[in-house]
Design a protein around this motif. Structure first.
Motif, PDB file in Angstrom:
ATOM      1  N   ASP A 141       0.765  -1.037  -0.017  1.00 18.32           N
ATOM      2  CA  ASP A 141       0.163  -0.006   0.066  1.00 18.32           C
ATOM      3  C   ASP A 141       0.912   1.261  -0.064  1.00 18.32           C
ATOM      4  N   TYR A 142       0.314   2.164  -0.662  1.00 14.68           N
ATOM      5  CA  TYR A 142       1.484   3.519  -0.912  1.00 14.68           C
ATOM      6  C   TYR A 142       1.203   4.642  -0.339  1.00 14.68           C
ATOM      7  N   GLU A 143       0.047   4.617   0.485  1.00 10.31           N
ATOM      8  CA  GLU A 143      -0.480   5.861   1.015  1.00 10.31           C
ATOM      9  C   GLU A 143       0.339   6.069   2.289  1.00 10.31           C
ATOM     10  N   PRO A 144       0.409   7.569   2.574  1.00  7.18           N
ATOM     11  CA  PRO A 144       1.358   7.687   3.852  1.00  7.18           C
ATOM     12  C   PRO A 144       1.008   6.938   5.082  1.00  7.18           C
ATOM     13  N   TYR A 145      -0.333   6.858   5.273  1.00  7.50           N
ATOM     14  CA  TYR A 145      -0.624   6.363   6.672  1.00  7.50           C
ATOM     15  C   TYR A 145      -0.168   4.768   6.554  1.00  7.50           C
ATOM     16  N   ALA A 146      -0.505   4.184   5.626  1.00  7.54           N
ATOM     17  CA  ALA A 146      -0.207   2.647   5.324  1.00  7.54           C
ATOM     18  C   ALA A 146       1.346   2.484   5.387  1.00  7.54           C
ATOM     19  N   LEU A 147       1.969   3.201   4.851  1.00  4.94           N
ATOM     20  CA  LEU A 147       3.550   3.258   4.701  1.00  4.94           C
ATOM     21  C   LEU A 147       4.005   3.325   6.394  1.00  4.94           C
ATOM     22  N   GLU A 148       3.477   4.120   6.845  1.00  4.32           N
ATOM     23  CA  GLU A 148       3.888   4.584   8.487  1.00  4.32           C
ATOM     24  C   GLU A 148       3.571   3.260   9.249  1.00  4.32           C
ATOM     25  N   ARG A 149       2.471   2.947   9.055  1.00  6.73           N
ATOM     26  CA  ARG A 149       1.824   1.656   9.712  1.00  6.73           C
ATOM     27  C   ARG A 149       2.587   0.476   9.405  1.00  6.73           C
ATOM     28  N   ASP A 150       3.029   0.223   8.348  1.00  8.97           N
ATOM     29  CA  ASP A 150       3.628  -1.040   7.832  1.00  8.97           C
ATOM     30  C   ASP A 150       5.246  -0.930   8.480  1.00  8.97           C
ATOM     31  N   GLN A 151       5.600   0.323   8.344  1.00  8.82           N
ATOM     32  CA  GLN A 151       7.021   0.253   9.001  1.00  8.82           C
ATOM     33  C   GLN A 151       7.138   0.203  10.588  1.00  8.82           C
ATOM     34  N   ARG A 152       6.091   0.550  11.359  1.00  8.52           N
ATOM     35  CA  ARG A 152       5.985   0.293  12.916  1.00  8.52           C
ATOM     36  C   ARG A 152       6.001  -1.290  12.966  1.00  8.52           C
ATOM     37  N   ILE A 153       4.819  -1.805  12.090  1.00  8.60           N
ATOM     38  CA  ILE A 153       4.537  -3.420  12.398  1.00  8.60           C
ATOM     39  C   ILE A 153       5.964  -4.102  11.919  1.00  8.60           C
ATOM     40  N   ALA A 154       6.694  -3.656  10.808  1.00  9.43           N
ATOM     41  CA  ALA A 154       7.949  -4.358  10.432  1.00  9.43           C
ATOM     42  C   ALA A 154       9.003  -4.266  11.511  1.00  9.43           C
ATOM     43  N   GLU A 155       8.972  -3.060  12.203  1.00  5.04           N
ATOM     44  CA  GLU A 155      10.214  -3.134  13.055  1.00  5.04           C
ATOM     45  C   GLU A 155       9.553  -4.008  14.210  1.00  5.04           C
ATOM     46  N   PHE A 156       8.338  -4.034  14.656  1.00  9.57           N
ATOM     47  CA  PHE A 156       8.034  -4.946  15.976  1.00  9.57           C
ATOM     48  C   PHE A 156       8.304  -6.291  15.633  1.00  9.57           C
ATOM     49  N   LEU A 157       7.824  -6.757  14.170  1.00 10.91           N
ATOM     50  CA  LEU A 157       8.073  -8.082  13.943  1.00 10.91           C
ATOM     51  C   LEU A 157       9.563  -8.637  13.789  1.00 10.91           C
ATOM     52  N   ALA A 158      10.309  -7.449  13.381  1.00 14.60           N
ATOM     53  CA  ALA A 158      11.592  -7.822  13.499  1.00 14.60           C
ATOM     54  C   ALA A 158      12.381  -8.141  14.732  1.00 14.60           C
TER      55      ALA A 158
END
Length: 433
Positions: A102-119
């Motif tokens: 997803d390319y929308e700013p909120y989605a990018l920010e959400r995915d970044q947070r989740i990726a960091e948590f999952l890592a």
């Protein structure tokens, strides 16, 4: 010991067939639990009768039914996405979470947070291209910079497309690899704090006839000649690859509209500031009048300009507006009434069933003159001439304005020649500062 699984996180891809991330997940070595999250941070901004939510829930429940017919289920969560993954990690040993980008700013920010948590939890988040033919850095100029003008972008897009072998991802054939589970709870709108909206949802069907006749009929709002597939594209209930194949066979003009969609998504990706600011930043110097009274008349379809009013009433009653009329209504708000394009963009975002941030933002900035590939500010639609040209028999106007031609229909709230000259003067002074 917890069972090791992979997860398919459905978002804007609510279909089984030709779903890139779903196919990749089902092709992996672990069974796949499909999930969907009703993100409370998004839902909190919606009206309680938002028809789009009814559409999403309908598509989610169709998927749930099919998964359950394959001895699996659809894990559906309502709340913050991060909390959903924390809960899943308690129940399962997760190797990889698959999702389409997803390319929308909120989605990018959400995915970044989740990726960091999952890592931190040693879990991978793998996102794949699905809702666009080309994304991120696929279409760039020779100097490696993004295009900001549509015509050269579309030329490059078509060049690359001619050499592209569009894949089909036969995810439906791999449903045997779903995680085996008894059925889970089915959500209803009331569970999410909503009540059903009453807009009719167009069918998810690619009409070859509409595509073939699109060039000839697309500008005439009194003819039902548009695909009405916007909401299905927005939420991924239809494959962009399938639709693009059809368009490339039968209509270069229809294909061009899909390229515009891709272009605006790329603009949002490369220039996220456009979500809240003008692409051309000098346009944020324009001293808008921002009359709340005039804005309300525009919203209600009571400006005294029939094509503008018919479009706004169609939008308010159906959640849809013909594309030609969208341009006229947007231009009228920004140029005739000198009301900030962001006001109109927000109203469309609230009302349009097929609302998509990139295209809505791009269209409004085009109308205001502030966008990356906008018409010069001194080109201003004459709504009366537009009506004469594209609705000469008043079919569209009479359908949405029953009082048209009677004393009950309001006089124009502003005279066209005066409004045009005022807009040109206002823009010119602001942009030459």
């Amino acid at each position: 010991m917890k069972e090791k699984i992979n997860i398919m996180w459905f978002r804007r891809d609510l279909r089984i067939a030709d779903n890139h991330a779903f196919f990749r997940s089902l092709s992996s070595k672990y069974s796949v639990l499909p999930i969907f999250i009703f993100d409370s941070q998004i839902l909190n901004d919606l009206d309680d009768d938002d028809a789009r939510l009814g559409f999403i829930l309908g598509e989610v429940n169709k998927l749930k039914k099919e998964f359950e017919e394959n001895n699996s289920t659809f894990w559906i969560y309502h709340g913050k996405p991060l909390n959903a993954f924390k809960r899943l990690l308690v129940e399962f040993d997760i190797d990889t979470i698959y999702a389409n980008r997803d390319y929308e700013p909120y989605a990018l920010e959400r995915d970044q947070r989740i990726a960091e948590f999952l890592a931190e939890e040693k879990v991978k988040l793998e996102t794949l291209k699905d809702q666009l033919i080309f994304d991120q850095n696929d279409i760039l100029k020779k100097d490696g910079k993004p295009y900001t003008v549509f015509t050269p972008y579309s030329r490059r897009w078509l060049e690359k497309f001619q050499n592209l072998k569009l894949e089909n991802y036969p995810s439906k054939e791999l449903l045997v690899n779903l995680f085996k589970s008894p059925p889970l709870k089915t959500y209803h709108l009331r569970d999410l704090g909503f009540r059903p909206g009453n807009y009719p949802i167009p069918k998810n069907k690619i009409s070859r006839t509409i595509i073939e006749e699109y060039e000839e009929k697309r500008d005439f709002p009194g003819i039902d000649a548009t695909s009405r597939l916007g909401i299905h594209l927005r939420f991924g209930a239809i494959s962009i690859r399938k639709l693009t194949k059809q368009a490339s066979k039968y209509s270069s003009i229809f294909l061009n509209e899909l390229i515009w969609r891709n272009f605006y998504m790329d603009i949002l990706w490369h220039f996220p500031h456009v979500e809240k600011e003008s692409f051309k930043k000098e346009y944020d110097r324009i001293p808008w009048i921002n009359s709340e009274k005039d804005f309300q008349k525009w919203c209600d379809g009571n400006t005294g300009y029939p094509l503008v009013d018919a479009g706004m009433r169609q939008l308010n009653q159906t959640g849809f507006m013909h594309n030609r009329v969208r341009m006229v209504t947007a231009s009228f708000l920004c140029k005739h009434l000198l009301i900030d394009w962001r006001w109109g963009e927000a109203y469309f975002a609230e009302k349009l069933l097929d609302y998509e941030l990139a295209s809505n933002n791009g269209g409004w900035q085009w109308a205001a003159g502030s966008g990356c590939d906008a018409a010069p500010y001194f080109r201003i639609f004459n709504p009366t001439l537009q009506a004469q040209k594209f609705d000469p028999e008043f079919k569209y106007i009479k359908k949405w304005i029953p009082e048209f031609g009677t004393d009950k229909y309001p006089k124009p709230i502003v005279e066209h020649k005066f409004a045009r000259e005022r807009a040109i003067k206002t823009y010119k002074i602001a942009l030459e500062r």
